[in-house]
Design an enzyme around this catalytic site. Structure first.
Site, mmCIF file in Angstrom:
data_model
loop_
_atom_site.group_PDB
_atom_site.id
_atom_site.type_symbol
_atom_site.label_atom_id
_atom_site.label_comp_id
_atom_site.label_asym_id
_atom_site.label_seq_id
_atom_site.Cartn_x
_atom_site.Cartn_y
_atom_site.Cartn_z
ATOM 1 N N GLY A 78 -5.755 -10.989 -2.630
ATOM 2 C CA GLY A 78 -6.385 -10.854 -4.064
ATOM 3 C C GLY A 78 -7.762 -11.136 -3.868
ATOM 4 N N GLU A 138 0.804 -1.051 0.042
ATOM 5 C CA GLU A 138 -0.069 -0.017 -0.009
ATOM 6 C C GLU A 138 0.779 1.337 0.000
ATOM 7 O OE1 GLU A 138 -3.349 -0.166 -0.147
ATOM 8 O OE2 GLU A 138 -3.499 -2.222 0.203
ATOM 9 N N LYS A 192 -3.588 -11.768 12.314
ATOM 10 C CA LYS A 192 -3.669 -13.150 11.894
ATOM 11 C C LYS A 192 -3.306 -14.167 12.625
ATOM 12 C CE LYS A 192 -3.616 -11.390 7.127
ATOM 13 N NZ LYS A 192 -2.718 -11.316 6.114
#
Length: 436
Positions: free
Chosen positions: A302, A190, A205
């Site tokens: 994705g 980003e 995560k």
């Protein structure tokens, strides 16, 4: 059978992928789910984008709260992200008796305990396969596939941006800053890559996986988090010479005293499969007492890989839509009254091995002084490289790999070595894991 109506909150990259895959594979998905799954409402601030992706079929709105309040919606899919309005929307959907599917790892890592408690009270499901490792079904593996096992540890490459950067640094010998620019130009990073390169995304995560693996609450605030911004490409080179590769790992391990929960750059033996996961790919190793080591590999981000996980959750929720809540798989794999409030150990109590790189004066007795300090701290050496001093200089690098020790002992020894007059500057210290 009556179709399941889905309200989609956010139709950006993942939301658009979800809409596309659900439509493209509609027949196959219906065969698996037992009834059609249809997105009948889409909320997004960009109505022009929503119309372009979703067409005129679903109801389009820029008011997400109208979707979670819609009595015709059975499942709300939250793909907005962040901690703010997403939390309000998820809790409101639960309050309104709707099941929730989300890809929001930050929300669950920080507020998951509150969200799961609300869902249990209301008798609805919160599914979140897409929150960890994109299209890799690691949540289902931990919650269901490995349920016979006492999970001993897990370790994962769970951030594609940092894995791409480390792969490029190793292949091209470039410094971190140059590869970060390349990653941004290619769309892997980003414009503000802080969450990725500082390890925060991976820690979200790892927190979720740890909770499911060990039946404990979400404890993100207790995780130890280090990113890759301070990593020097010379250490990647030295690690390679010693038969290791450096990866940013999310690691959680069960110990008698508590749980290790940490994210940091880690040396892994190059012969391990996970050490050879390159580019933006993700991989997670889970070690169970019955099954041993299992590896899960694939695309961690994705549009369509993440949509694959979102839709798998939609199929699961559809199958169990009318089931007795007590017959469903618990959110954190263990029955809610069997979730144990085990503490996360401070990093000082972690047990691991270490890579040490120190710049020293090239003179007799230096190595003896260093090894004596390590021995006095109960730290033994596994391997070592001592470089020849470049011509015209009086300093050289010593690189050591240690056997396992407690972190606080390693820190104390490093401080004593740094105090030696022959040692120049700070010692570079990286943790190592054998993953076997």
């Amino acid at each position: 059978m009556k179709a399941i109506n889905v309200g989609l909150l956010g139709i950006g990259t993942v939301g658009g992928g979800t809409f596309t895959v659900l439509k493209r594979n509609e027949e196959e998905i219906t065969r698996r789910a037992g009834r059609p799954i249809r997105i009948t409402a889409v909320a997004d601030k960009n109505l022009e984008l929503a119309r372009k992706v979703a067409g005129e079929g679903p109801r389009l709105t820029d008011d997400a709260f109208s979707v979670v309040a819609d009595p015709d919606i059975d499942i709300v899919v939250e793909l907005i992200g962040g901690y703010g309005v997403a939390k309000e929307l998820v809790l409101k959907a639960i309050e309104n008796g709707k099941h929730v599917v989300t890809a929001n790892k930050a929300l669950l890592a920080v507020h998951g305990n509150e969200i799961f408690a609300a869902a249990q009270k209301k008798g609805v499901m919160v599914a979140f396969e897409a929150a960890v490792a994109g299209g890799i079904p690691i949540i289902k593996a931990l919650r269901e596939g490995l349920s016979a096992n006492r999970i001993q540890w897990l370790a994962g490459i769970i951030n594609g941006t940092t894995n791409f950067i480390l792969s490029e640094m190793r292949d091209k010998g470039l410094p971190f800053a140059d590869v970060l620019k390349e990653a941004q130009a290619l769309g892997y990073a980003e414009a503000d890559p802080t969450f990725d390169i500082e390890g925060i995304d991976a820690a979200h995560k790892a927190t979720i996986m740890s909770a499911i693996a060990f039946g404990v609450p979400m404890q993100f605030e207790a995780a130890h988090v280090e990113g890759i911004t301070a990593l020097d490409s010379v250490d990647i080179t030295y690690a390679e010479q010693l038969g290791y590769r450096i990866k940013l790992l999310g690691i959680s391990r069960m110990r008698p005293e508590g749980i290790e929960l940490r994210v940091h750059p880690t040396l892994i033996p190059a012969k391990r499969l996970i050490a050879n996961v390159e580019g933006a790919m993700n991989a997670v190793v889970v070690y169970g007492d019955a099954v041993g080591a299992t590896l899960y590999y694939g695309k961690g981000a994705g549009a369509e890989p993440t949509a694959s996980a979102v839709i798998a959750d939609l199929v699961d929720v559809t199958r169990l839509h009318t089931a007795d809540p007590e017959h469903r798989v618990p959110h954190l794999a263990f029955q809610p009254d069997q979730v144990h409030d085990l503490k996360v150990l401070p990093i000082d109590e972690v047990i691991t091995s270490y890579y040490l790189r120190m710049r020293v004066e090239d003179k007799p007795g230096v190595l003896a002084d260093i090894t004596r300090i390590l021995a006095d701290s109960g730290i033994s050496i596994e391997a070592m490289i001592q470089k020849e001093a470049p011509e015209g200089t009086s300093q050289t690098d010593i690189i050591m790999l240690t056997h396992e020790t407690v972190e606080k002992n390693a820190n104390a020894a490093i401080a004593k070595i740094e105090a030696l007059p022959v040692v120049q500057g700070r010692i570079t210290r990286l943790r190592m894991e054998s993953l076997q």
